[in-house]
Design a protein around this motif. Structure first.
Motif, PDB file in Angstrom:
ATOM      1  N   SER A 279      15.353  -2.660  18.571  1.00 54.52           N
ATOM      2  CA  SER A 279      14.739  -3.300  17.680  1.00 54.52           C
ATOM      3  C   SER A 279      15.755  -3.898  16.529  1.00 54.52           C
ATOM      4  CB  SER A 279      13.805  -2.865  16.689  1.00 54.52           C
ATOM      5  OG  SER A 279      13.395  -3.500  15.382  1.00 54.52           O
ATOM      6  N   PRO A 280      15.854  -5.467  16.379  1.00 54.45           N
ATOM      7  CA  PRO A 280      17.107  -5.665  15.402  1.00 54.45           C
ATOM      8  C   PRO A 280      16.638  -5.645  14.126  1.00 54.45           C
ATOM      9  CG  PRO A 280      15.811  -7.550  16.655  1.00 54.45           C
ATOM     10  CD  PRO A 280      15.225  -6.363  17.270  1.00 54.45           C
ATOM     11  N   TYR A 281      15.247  -5.417  13.932  1.00 53.13           N
ATOM     12  CA  TYR A 281      14.642  -5.220  12.525  1.00 53.13           C
ATOM     13  C   TYR A 281      14.216  -3.882  12.243  1.00 53.13           C
ATOM     14  CZ  TYR A 281      14.767 -10.022  13.506  1.00 53.13           C
ATOM     15  OH  TYR A 281      14.879 -11.532  13.802  1.00 53.13           O
ATOM     16  N   SER A 282      15.038  -2.747  12.677  1.00 58.08           N
ATOM     17  CA  SER A 282      14.811  -1.404  12.355  1.00 58.08           C
ATOM     18  C   SER A 282      14.701  -1.076  10.689  1.00 58.08           C
ATOM     19  CB  SER A 282      15.528  -0.390  12.990  1.00 58.08           C
ATOM     20  OG  SER A 282      15.091   0.821  12.944  1.00 58.08           O
ATOM     21  N   ALA A 283      15.479  -1.937  10.238  1.00 65.58           N
ATOM     22  CA  ALA A 283      15.616  -1.735   8.728  1.00 65.58           C
ATOM     23  C   ALA A 283      15.666  -2.934   7.869  1.00 65.58           C
ATOM     24  CB  ALA A 283      16.659  -0.709   8.132  1.00 65.58           C
ATOM     25  N   ILE A 284      14.792  -3.607   7.026  1.00 62.99           N
ATOM     26  CA  ILE A 284      14.984  -4.779   6.306  1.00 62.99           C
ATOM     27  C   ILE A 284      14.793  -4.655   5.018  1.00 62.99           C
ATOM     28  CG2 ILE A 284      13.803  -5.760   8.680  1.00 62.99           C
ATOM     29  CD1 ILE A 284      11.254  -6.100   6.674  1.00 62.99           C
ATOM     30  N   GLU A 285      15.082  -5.640   4.086  1.00 64.65           N
ATOM     31  CA  GLU A 285      15.171  -5.483   2.775  1.00 64.65           C
ATOM     32  C   GLU A 285      15.050  -7.013   2.239  1.00 64.65           C
ATOM     33  OE1 GLU A 285      19.352  -5.696   0.929  1.00 64.65           O
ATOM     34  OE2 GLU A 285      18.589  -3.724   1.251  1.00 64.65           O
TER      35      GLU A 285
ATOM     36  N   PRO B  56       8.773  -1.969  -7.010  1.00 62.75           N
ATOM     37  CA  PRO B  56       9.342  -1.799  -5.393  1.00 62.75           C
ATOM     38  C   PRO B  56       8.512  -1.233  -4.438  1.00 62.75           C
ATOM     39  CG  PRO B  56      10.966  -1.194  -7.009  1.00 62.75           C
ATOM     40  CD  PRO B  56       9.419  -1.314  -7.716  1.00 62.75           C
ATOM     41  N   VAL B  57       8.300  -1.907  -3.267  1.00 63.39           N
ATOM     42  CA  VAL B  57       7.476  -1.461  -2.046  1.00 63.39           C
ATOM     43  C   VAL B  57       8.566  -0.839  -0.811  1.00 63.39           C
ATOM     44  CG1 VAL B  57       5.569  -2.135  -0.634  1.00 63.39           C
ATOM     45  CG2 VAL B  57       5.609  -2.728  -3.023  1.00 63.39           C
ATOM     46  N   LEU B  58       8.192   0.191  -0.342  1.00 68.04           N
ATOM     47  CA  LEU B  58       8.651   0.581   0.961  1.00 68.04           C
ATOM     48  C   LEU B  58       7.754   0.764   1.980  1.00 68.04           C
ATOM     49  CD1 LEU B  58      11.203   1.852   2.553  1.00 68.04           C
ATOM     50  CD2 LEU B  58      10.597   4.154   1.526  1.00 68.04           C
TER      51      LEU B  58
ATOM     52  N   PHE C  56      11.802  -5.021  -2.273  1.00 65.42           N
ATOM     53  CA  PHE C  56      10.902  -4.801  -0.766  1.00 65.42           C
ATOM     54  C   PHE C  56      11.801  -4.249   0.292  1.00 65.42           C
ATOM     55  CE2 PHE C  56       7.269  -8.126  -2.127  1.00 65.42           C
ATOM     56  CZ  PHE C  56       7.242  -7.448  -3.058  1.00 65.42           C
ATOM     57  N   TYR C  57      11.499  -3.220   0.710  1.00 62.88           N
ATOM     58  CA  TYR C  57      12.182  -2.309   1.979  1.00 62.88           C
ATOM     59  C   TYR C  57      11.232  -2.062   2.798  1.00 62.88           C
ATOM     60  CZ  TYR C  57      16.023  -2.255  -1.680  1.00 62.88           C
ATOM     61  OH  TYR C  57      16.875  -2.720  -2.746  1.00 62.88           O
ATOM     62  N   GLY C  58      11.818  -2.411   4.096  1.00 63.06           N
ATOM     63  CA  GLY C  58      10.875  -1.704   5.394  1.00 63.06           C
ATOM     64  C   GLY C  58      11.707  -0.968   6.362  1.00 63.06           C
ATOM     65  N   ILE C  59      11.222  -0.048   6.820  1.00 61.54           N
ATOM     66  CA  ILE C  59      12.013   0.909   8.092  1.00 61.54           C
ATOM     67  C   ILE C  59      10.917   0.968   8.952  1.00 61.54           C
ATOM     68  CG2 ILE C  59      13.913   1.717   6.691  1.00 61.54           C
ATOM     69  CD1 ILE C  59      12.166   4.157   6.352  1.00 61.54           C
ATOM     70  N   GLN C  60      11.393   1.011  10.486  1.00 67.11           N
ATOM     71  CA  GLN C  60      10.308   0.914  11.461  1.00 67.11           C
ATOM     72  C   GLN C  60      10.339   2.505  11.866  1.00 67.11           C
ATOM     73  OE1 GLN C  60       8.436  -1.484  13.362  1.00 67.11           O
ATOM     74  NE2 GLN C  60       7.726   0.757  13.413  1.00 67.11           N
ATOM     75  N   PHE C  61      11.267   3.453  11.489  1.00 66.85           N
ATOM     76  CA  PHE C  61      11.469   4.656  11.674  1.00 66.85           C
ATOM     77  C   PHE C  61      10.503   5.631  10.850  1.00 66.85           C
ATOM     78  CE2 PHE C  61      15.364   3.609   9.899  1.00 66.85           C
ATOM     79  CZ  PHE C  61      15.453   4.626   8.968  1.00 66.85           C
ATOM     80  N   HIS C  62      10.499   7.036  11.056  1.00 66.82           N
ATOM     81  CA  HIS C  62      10.034   8.035   9.939  1.00 66.82           C
ATOM     82  C   HIS C  62      11.061   8.839   9.243  1.00 66.82           C
ATOM     83  CE1 HIS C  62       5.532   7.170  11.000  1.00 66.82           C
ATOM     84  NE2 HIS C  62       6.144   6.940  11.997  1.00 66.82           N
ATOM     85  N   PRO C  63      11.560   8.263   7.901  1.00 63.65           N
ATOM     86  CA  PRO C  63      12.446   9.224   7.292  1.00 63.65           C
ATOM     87  C   PRO C  63      11.969  10.445   6.787  1.00 63.65           C
ATOM     88  CG  PRO C  63      11.490   7.465   5.897  1.00 63.65           C
ATOM     89  CD  PRO C  63      10.947   7.326   7.152  1.00 63.65           C
TER      90      PRO C  63
END
Length: 513
Positions: free
Chosen positions: A150-156, A76-78, A162-169
């Motif tokens: 952003s309509p893509y602030s979180a994607i998978e 997995p990749v984040l 594979f997961y992606g988030i535009q913000f900082h968790p």
């Protein structure tokens, strides 16, 4: 390690915060240079990869890019912030410049929880810091979270993990951010939660022994938690091969030399040497106002004093031990060639001479202060050492604004002593992150009785924090502030005014220089 979560560092000031959040979840993590080959990650037993944020745009000529094969590892990749933009760029999506940079608080609406947002509310307050954003999804991805801009602030792409988030968790400003990271670690990567402080100590001891061998380590002991824990860790690893030197550089707090001598004579069975080099430091700092120059002079002089001390006691040493922490490093130099921005030089990092004769041993280099305190507790250090407030290596040298003189240092010492005494009496000393006084080279008109005065200003800096990467000013009771101010102006000759610093970090740093 049997399993590792790899954090690829693309130059974010928050890369180590990501690694820290992973360790808080009791999962082992390791930071790698952004260009580390995928084969190396496979060799290290990586079970998941996190792509950090970074200051660049994916389209910049100097933009750091990873080995594309990391997406073929089968793990997995984040991607976080710049990391999700990299995923989009490498896997067939499109990234574009935002019309307005997003920095600060925002709101995430979760459309589909999936594994990443399992058990979390549908709306979360998040922290953004980016100028680019994903404009088109790569094949196989779906949007699972949106924000205001952003309509893509979180994607998978759940099939490939594979997961992606535009913000900082990773920052505490993001609501339930730690849970998002933990969901990735445990729910997606199926990592085992078996990494503890004792594991860190065991690995550090092994690393120190392998590096030092039969050599001798000289450690500059300041009496603060960082150097104390470093000393305890080094002593556990190499015992009598460690010699500690406490240097009175003339920039210490009131009574500091006697305190350290008594403390370490009582609690530690360590070879401790006390050296008075105050005249040398103050001579070299005379007339120097620039904070960067101050730090570098102090760093160079420290090393010279250590080397001279070795000659005087008739011992040779190959290594210099230091209690350097991650916030010192990330503000001073890039780690392993990452493209992080320089903020300031810490005397024990960027301030060391290039041709220093001693090799460095820094066992705490990748830890934050609260993690160091847990290590100290695990090593059995006393409370007054483990929970003592941070004190900068350059000492009062970076708390006297402008040029340094004995008179200014004396005023600051006395003012700071009043502040520490009142904080101790109130019980707040142990509850805030840091409290200290700053000397300002500004004179203002005052009135004492019927007489006019024209004296200096003292600023009080009292902050709350967990890791020194971010901080906020502490809301101290007004009656306590009034008492501190009254005592300083009445008891400390040369001060007619006391002010309170109510700046947060960022944009300000905790120390003034």
């Amino acid at each position: 390690m049997a399993q590792t979560i790899a954090v690829l560092d693309f130059g974010s000031q928050l890369t180590q915060v990501i690694a820290r959040r992973i360790r808080e979840s009791q999962v082992y993590s390791k930071i790698y240079h952004f260009g580390t080959p995928a084969a190396k990650l496979r060799e290290d037993g990586v079970v998941g990869v996190i792509l950090s944020g970074g200051p660049q745009s994916v389209y910049s000529k100097s933009a750091p890019h990873p080995d594309a094969e990391i997406f073929q590892l089968g793990v997995p990749v984040l991607g976080i912030c710049y990391g999700v933009q990299l995923m989009g760029h490498f896997l067939g999506g499109r990234v574009e410049h935002s019309k307005a940079r997003e920095y600060g608080h925002g709101h995430l609406t979760i459309k589909k929880p999936g594994k990443l947002f399992q058990g979390l509310p549908k709306k979360l307050r998040i922290w953004n810091s980016h100028g680019d954003k994903l404009a088109k999804l790569p094949p196989g991805f779906v949007a699972v979270g949106t924000s205001e801009n952003s309509p893509y602030s979180a994607i998978e792409d759940a099939k490939r993990g594979f997961y992606g988030i535009q913000f900082h968790p990773e920052v505490f400003h993001t609501e339930r951010g730690v849970d998002i990271i933990r969901n990735f670690l445990v729910g997606v990567c199926r990592a085992k939660q078996d990494w503890t402080t004792k594991d860190f100590i065991a690995h550090s001891v092994a690393d120190i022994r392998a590096k030092v061998g039969k050599g001798r380590v000289l450690l500059g002991l300041s009496g603060g938690v960082d150097s104390s824990v470093a000393a305890a860790l080094l002593h556990k690893a190499i015992g009598s091969q460690l010699t500690c030197v406490f240097v009175d550089n003339g920039l210490l707090r009131k009574g500091e030399r006697d305190y350290v001598r008594e403390l370490y004579g009582k609690h530690f069975n360590i070879d401790l040497r006390v050296v008075d080099a105050s005249a040398l430091f103050l001579k070299r700092l005379k007339g120097v106002s620039d904070p960067e120059t101050k730090r570098k002079i102090i760093g160079r002089t420290f090393v010279e004093v250590f080397e001279r001390t070795l000659k005087k006691i008739g011992r040779t040493a190959e290594f210099l031990g230091q209690g350097t922490l991650y916030p010192d490093v990330i503000e001073s130099v890039s780690i392993q060639g990452n493209p992080a921005s320089l903020i300031k030089t810490h005397h024990n990092v960027g301030g060391l001479p290039e041709r220093m004769k001693l090799k460095l041993v820094e066992p705490l280099r990748e830890l934050f202060k609260d993690e160091v305190r847990r290590v100290g507790e695990a090593l059995g250090l006393p409370r007054e050492v483990v929970w003592r407030q941070p004190f900068p290596g350059p000492g009062l040298g970076v708390r006297v604004m402008g040029d340094i003189t004995k008179d200014k240092l004396e005023i600051l010492r006395n003012a700071d002593a009043v502040l520490q005494e009142e904080m101790m009496k109130s019980g707040l000393y142990w509850k805030v992150w840091q409290s200290f006084a700053v000397f300002l080279p500004v004179k203002t008109v005052g009135v004492f009785g019927d007489e006019r005065t024209y004296d200096y200003v003292i600023a009080l800096r009292i902050v709350e924090s967990t890791d020194a990467m971010t901080a906020d000013w502490a809301k101290i009771p007004h009656d306590l502030l009034q008492k501190i101010s009254s005592r300083i102006t009445n008891e400390v000759r040369g001060v007619s005014r006391v002010v309170l610093d109510i700046s947060s970090k960022p944009p300000a740093t905790i120390e003034w220089e």
